[in-house]
Motif scaffolding. Structure first.
Motif, short mmCIF file in Angstrom:
data_model
loop_
_atom_site.label_atom_id
_atom_site.label_comp_id
_atom_site.label_asym_id
_atom_site.label_seq_id
_atom_site.Cartn_x
_atom_site.Cartn_y
_atom_site.Cartn_z
N THR A 8 -68.22 61.63 49.08
CA THR A 8 -66.87 61.25 48.67
C THR A 8 -65.89 61.80 49.70
O THR A 8 -65.92 63.00 50.00
CB THR A 8 -66.54 61.83 47.29
N THR A 9 -65.07 60.93 50.26
CA THR A 9 -64.06 61.35 51.22
C THR A 9 -62.68 61.33 50.57
O THR A 9 -62.48 60.67 49.54
CB THR A 9 -64.04 60.43 52.45
N TYR A 10 -61.77 62.08 51.15
CA TYR A 10 -60.40 62.17 50.63
C TYR A 10 -59.45 61.92 51.79
O TYR A 10 -59.28 62.76 52.67
CB TYR A 10 -60.16 63.54 50.01
N VAL A 11 -58.87 60.74 51.78
CA VAL A 11 -57.96 60.34 52.85
C VAL A 11 -56.75 59.64 52.23
O VAL A 11 -56.91 58.77 51.37
CB VAL A 11 -58.66 59.37 53.83
N ASP A 12 -55.55 60.04 52.69
CA ASP A 12 -54.31 59.43 52.19
C ASP A 12 -54.24 59.48 50.67
O ASP A 12 -53.93 58.47 50.02
CB ASP A 12 -54.19 57.97 52.68
N SER A 13 -54.58 60.66 50.10
CA SER A 13 -54.51 60.90 48.66
C SER A 13 -55.43 60.00 47.86
O SER A 13 -55.18 59.72 46.67
CB SER A 13 -53.06 60.71 48.16
N ARG A 14 -56.51 59.55 48.48
CA ARG A 14 -57.42 58.63 47.81
C ARG A 14 -58.85 59.06 48.06
O ARG A 14 -59.21 59.42 49.18
CB ARG A 14 -57.19 57.22 48.35
N THR A 15 -59.66 59.03 47.02
CA THR A 15 -61.07 59.35 47.18
C THR A 15 -61.88 58.06 47.25
O THR A 15 -61.59 57.09 46.54
CB THR A 15 -61.59 60.21 46.02
N THR A 16 -62.90 58.10 48.09
CA THR A 16 -63.76 56.93 48.28
C THR A 16 -65.21 57.39 48.38
O THR A 16 -65.51 58.33 49.12
CB THR A 16 -63.38 56.17 49.56
N ASP A 17 -66.10 56.74 47.64
CA ASP A 17 -67.53 57.02 47.74
C ASP A 17 -68.17 56.04 48.72
O ASP A 17 -68.00 54.83 48.60
CB ASP A 17 -68.20 56.86 46.36
N SER A 18 -68.92 56.60 49.67
CA SER A 18 -69.59 55.76 50.66
C SER A 18 -70.93 56.37 51.02
O SER A 18 -71.18 57.54 50.73
CB SER A 18 -68.73 55.61 51.92
N ARG A 19 -71.75 55.57 51.69
CA ARG A 19 -73.05 56.03 52.17
C ARG A 19 -73.00 56.18 53.68
O ARG A 19 -72.41 55.33 54.37
CB ARG A 19 -74.14 55.04 51.77
N TYR A 20 -73.64 57.23 54.17
CA TYR A 20 -73.61 57.52 55.61
C TYR A 20 -75.00 57.84 56.12
O TYR A 20 -75.83 58.41 55.39
CB TYR A 20 -72.68 58.70 55.90
N TRP A 21 -75.23 57.48 57.39
CA TRP A 21 -76.49 57.75 58.08
C TRP A 21 -76.24 58.51 59.36
O TRP A 21 -75.23 58.27 60.04
CB TRP A 21 -77.20 56.44 58.42
N GLY A 22 -77.18 59.38 59.70
CA GLY A 22 -77.15 60.01 61.01
C GLY A 22 -77.75 59.09 62.05
O GLY A 22 -78.23 58.00 61.75
N GLN A 23 -77.75 59.57 63.30
CA GLN A 23 -78.24 58.74 64.40
C GLN A 23 -79.75 58.80 64.54
O GLN A 23 -80.33 57.97 65.25
CB GLN A 23 -77.58 59.19 65.72
N GLY A 24 -80.38 59.76 63.89
CA GLY A 24 -81.84 59.87 63.93
C GLY A 24 -82.31 60.88 64.96
O GLY A 24 -81.67 61.10 65.99
N THR A 25 -83.44 61.50 64.66
CA THR A 25 -84.07 62.43 65.60
C THR A 25 -85.57 62.14 65.61
O THR A 25 -86.19 61.92 64.57
CB THR A 25 -83.78 63.90 65.20
N GLN A 26 -86.14 62.11 66.80
CA GLN A 26 -87.54 61.73 66.96
C GLN A 26 -88.46 62.91 66.65
O GLN A 26 -88.26 64.02 67.16
CB GLN A 26 -87.80 61.26 68.39
N VAL A 27 -89.47 62.64 65.84
CA VAL A 27 -90.53 63.61 65.58
C VAL A 27 -91.84 62.96 66.01
O VAL A 27 -92.19 61.87 65.53
CB VAL A 27 -90.60 63.99 64.09
N THR A 28 -92.55 63.62 66.91
CA THR A 28 -93.81 63.11 67.40
C THR A 28 -94.90 64.16 67.18
O THR A 28 -94.74 65.31 67.62
CB THR A 28 -93.74 62.75 68.89
N VAL A 29 -95.96 63.76 66.49
CA VAL A 29 -97.06 64.67 66.19
C VAL A 29 -98.30 64.17 66.93
O VAL A 29 -98.77 63.06 66.67
CB VAL A 29 -97.34 64.75 64.69
N SER A 30 -98.80 64.99 67.83
CA SER A 30 -99.97 64.59 68.60
C SER A 30 -101.24 65.07 67.93
O SER A 30 -101.27 66.12 67.28
CB SER A 30 -99.87 65.17 70.02
#
Length: 123
Positions: free
Chosen positions: A100-122
């Motif tokens: 939930t963000t608060y901007v200009d006296s208003r709350t908004t629910d949104s979904r967010y994603w990160g850019q990702g991180t690589q995991v490699t298991v050999s």
């Protein structure tokens, strides 16, 4: 808006461990559920683990007993401790939040994603 920045990915041998972190920043009023997803080449993105604001975790069957999700609400940071890693855990890991963000006296629910991180298991 909320920005999610992941860190901690890398290359590790089977049986090893990694710890992922995800820091949230921006016009945050409240971070609600947080989760880790992963996507392997040629496969759909799948949820690995999620955690509620109160700290209740939920895991995919494939990682139960090996991965631990946690969060620090004071720092708006999410973690994923990954132990006993297997080659099939290789994927790009994404942080997700319902915030939930608060901007200009208003709350908004949104979904967010990160850019990702690589995991490699050999093997």
């Amino acid at each position: 808006q909320v920005q999610l920045v992941e860190s901690g990915g890398g290359l590790v041998q089977a049986g090893g461990s990694l710890r992922l972190s995800c820091a949230a920043s921006g016009s945050i009023f409240r971070i609600n559920v947080m989760a880790w997803y992963r996507q392997a080449p040629g496969k759909q993105r799948e949820r690995v683990a999620s955690i509620t604001t109160s700290g209740r975790p939920n895991y995919a069957d494939s990682v139960k007993g090996r991965f631990t999700i946690s969060r620090d609400n004071a720092k708006n940071t999410l973690y994923l401790q990954m132990n006993s890693l297997k080659p099939e855990d290789t994927a790009v890991y994404y942080c997700y939040t319902d915030a939930t963000t608060y901007v200009d006296s208003r709350t908004t629910d949104s979904r967010y994603w990160g850019q990702g991180t690589q995991v490699t298991v050999s093997s």
